[in-house]
Design a protein around this motif. Sequence first.
Motif, PDB file in Angstrom:
ATOM      1  N   LYS A  10       0.925  -1.283  -0.083  1.00  0.00           N
ATOM      2  CA  LYS A  10      -0.180   0.268  -0.164  1.00  0.00           C
ATOM      3  C   LYS A  10       0.975   1.126  -0.032  1.00  0.00           C
ATOM      4  O   LYS A  10       0.432   2.364  -0.522  1.00  0.00           O
ATOM      5  N   GLY A  11       2.028   1.170   0.492  1.00  0.00           N
ATOM      6  CA  GLY A  11       3.057   2.255   0.553  1.00  0.00           C
ATOM      7  C   GLY A  11       3.806   2.102   1.891  1.00  0.00           C
ATOM      8  O   GLY A  11       3.620   1.142   2.702  1.00  0.00           O
ATOM      9  N   TYR A  12       4.786   3.138   2.128  1.00  0.00           N
ATOM     10  CA  TYR A  12       5.537   3.161   3.256  1.00  0.00           C
ATOM     11  C   TYR A  12       4.645   3.867   4.539  1.00  0.00           C
ATOM     12  O   TYR A  12       4.181   4.973   4.279  1.00  0.00           O
TER      13      TYR A  12
ATOM     14  N   THR B  11       6.930   7.137  -0.529  1.00  0.00           N
ATOM     15  CA  THR B  11       6.025   6.443  -1.330  1.00  0.00           C
ATOM     16  C   THR B  11       6.092   6.963  -2.925  1.00  0.00           C
ATOM     17  O   THR B  11       5.975   6.205  -3.711  1.00  0.00           O
ATOM     18  N   ALA B  12       5.673   8.342  -2.764  1.00  0.00           N
ATOM     19  CA  ALA B  12       5.545   8.930  -3.997  1.00  0.00           C
ATOM     20  C   ALA B  12       6.911   8.444  -4.948  1.00  0.00           C
ATOM     21  O   ALA B  12       6.869   8.568  -6.018  1.00  0.00           O
ATOM     22  N   GLN B  13       7.988   8.699  -4.066  1.00  0.00           N
ATOM     23  CA  GLN B  13       9.292   8.764  -4.891  1.00  0.00           C
ATOM     24  C   GLN B  13       9.320   7.202  -5.383  1.00  0.00           C
ATOM     25  O   GLN B  13       9.781   7.105  -6.445  1.00  0.00           O
ATOM     26  N   ALA B  14       8.832   6.292  -4.733  1.00  0.00           N
ATOM     27  CA  ALA B  14       9.060   4.883  -5.071  1.00  0.00           C
ATOM     28  C   ALA B  14       8.181   4.547  -6.414  1.00  0.00           C
ATOM     29  O   ALA B  14       8.513   3.678  -6.962  1.00  0.00           O
TER      30      ALA B  14
ATOM     31  N   TYR C 271       6.996   0.952  -9.598  1.00  0.00           N
ATOM     32  CA  TYR C 271       7.447   0.722  -8.441  1.00  0.00           C
ATOM     33  C   TYR C 271       8.847   0.660  -8.807  1.00  0.00           C
ATOM     34  O   TYR C 271       9.273  -0.177  -9.875  1.00  0.00           O
ATOM     35  N   HIS C 272       9.870   1.713  -8.635  1.00  0.00           N
ATOM     36  CA  HIS C 272      11.243   1.923  -8.871  1.00  0.00           C
ATOM     37  C   HIS C 272      11.932   1.044  -7.915  1.00  0.00           C
ATOM     38  O   HIS C 272      12.192   1.311  -6.807  1.00  0.00           O
ATOM     39  N   THR C 273      12.785  -0.438  -8.217  1.00  0.00           N
ATOM     40  CA  THR C 273      13.173  -1.149  -7.513  1.00  0.00           C
ATOM     41  C   THR C 273      14.457  -0.700  -7.016  1.00  0.00           C
ATOM     42  O   THR C 273      15.108  -1.234  -5.918  1.00  0.00           O
ATOM     43  N   GLY C 274      15.154   0.310  -7.750  1.00  0.00           N
ATOM     44  CA  GLY C 274      16.499   0.376  -7.512  1.00  0.00           C
ATOM     45  C   GLY C 274      17.700  -0.508  -8.055  1.00  0.00           C
ATOM     46  O   GLY C 274      18.691  -0.188  -8.009  1.00  0.00           O
TER      47      GLY C 274
END
Length: 502
Positions: free
Chosen positions: A346-348, A355-358, A364-367
């Motif tokens: 759901k988010g952090y 959350t918005a950054q991810a 979803y940006h895994t890194g």
Amino acid sequence: MSDTIPDLLRYAARTYGQREFLRFPNTSLSFAETDERSDRLAGALAAKGVRPGDRVAVMMENVHEWPLSWLAILKAGAVTVPVNARYRAADLEHVLRDSGAVATLTTSEHVAHIPGTVHDVRDLAAGRWSPPEISTEPNDVANFQYTSGTTGFPKACMLTHDYWLRTARIVADQIRLRDDDVMLIAQAYSYMDPQWTMLLCLLGGIPQVVLPRFSASGFWPSVREHGATLTYVLGTMPMLMFKQPPHPLDRDNRMRLVLCSGIALDLHATFEERWGAPWRELYGSTESGADLLVAPEAAETVDTGAMGLPPAGKEVMIARPGSVPPEEVPHGRQGEIVVRGTPMMKGYWNHPEATAQAFQGGWYHTGDLGFRDDDGYIHHSGRIKDMVRRGGENISCAEVERVLGQHPAVLSAALVPIPDELFGELPKAFIQLRPGHAADRDTALSVIRLARERLARFKIPAYVEFVDEFSLTPSARIEKRHLLHPVRDQRAGAIAVEQETQ
């Protein structure tokens, strides 16, 4: 179909009854017994004032009370906060404070070390409480699962009942779960893996064998002892097992499939030959669940590094790093692995900005960095996260840096990963000292002793290097890219400190 974890447990109890479900050392529980005992424990929690939506931490070793506590908390309508039993003051305090846990369930050996309201789970379980009449929904949060994420201190991923069940079903479908399967797991129950594999066992009516801890010499004897057919390993586990002397009984087992994240590219076929079972990749994250899987029959992926294909409900793209919305790069070109679909967190908790950054651009940006080959398989090729992955453990650099900075001799600190043959990466600390302190071994050991008091053992830097000053960005952040030089032995000039402070 069961839509929540308590519903799934009740279904399994009705369907499989006295068939064995949880097998711990000296303890075996059937599906029906697990349902009944978790009912009583849920009633005890309600009697102690736990209400729907409350967060309840669980901190204990790999004992059968761990899954019973998880199930009971969910039956009480509350949210489980798994806590690593190796945590010490600093990391434990952060998780309990950040989550807002109203209580912690634990066993007697940990009671004295945990702040706040603490319950010995064995005392609670001794009562004869009736379960509360609580209704949960698929989208209700089941866990605050802490992870280092992409930056900063550990953050809680809000994972719903639906997230957990979808993750378990994806894997169950992929491995074609059978009635005679036995799942064996050796990771700490506070991690993701024992939890989703437990749900997989509920789905299939099969036993979950939980070892007290991972032992390289004891893993395959345990596989033989328990007749295990399935397992999941990651991090340093495969290499530690491989370094054990070959045994005449290595191939004398029922194992039909080993799931693994990060199979050593040049040893994949060797693993299969040694232990007589196929090894298949499983890629995902706490935030997104299972993202890529290799089918059991896909023998062509052995020794290629292929991590698999997305399951139904998931999309995986290789995107140009920094592009919003993500822009896909051509096959064979490296980019960031981004994911969307279900399951997904759901988010952090308490971190809307993170959350918005991810989830920039709806993905979803895994890194993680990777590329897609001509057959569509995704391959891993690096990471852009500010963290260290030591074996199967994610270490937040910022968290360790904060603790190192609490030492009176430290002016500033930076933690970076350095390559390691066994662990993949080890944490190395670069430290700038305050005036008047000697840049010597005694100072390094003093700093590490402080860290050892406040952090879990796996987070402790293995090496310390002192610097006169750090190169800073325009925003006054340390430029870590200047600390590591590809052609340099990262251990040269550093002080090895880990073994000397244990």
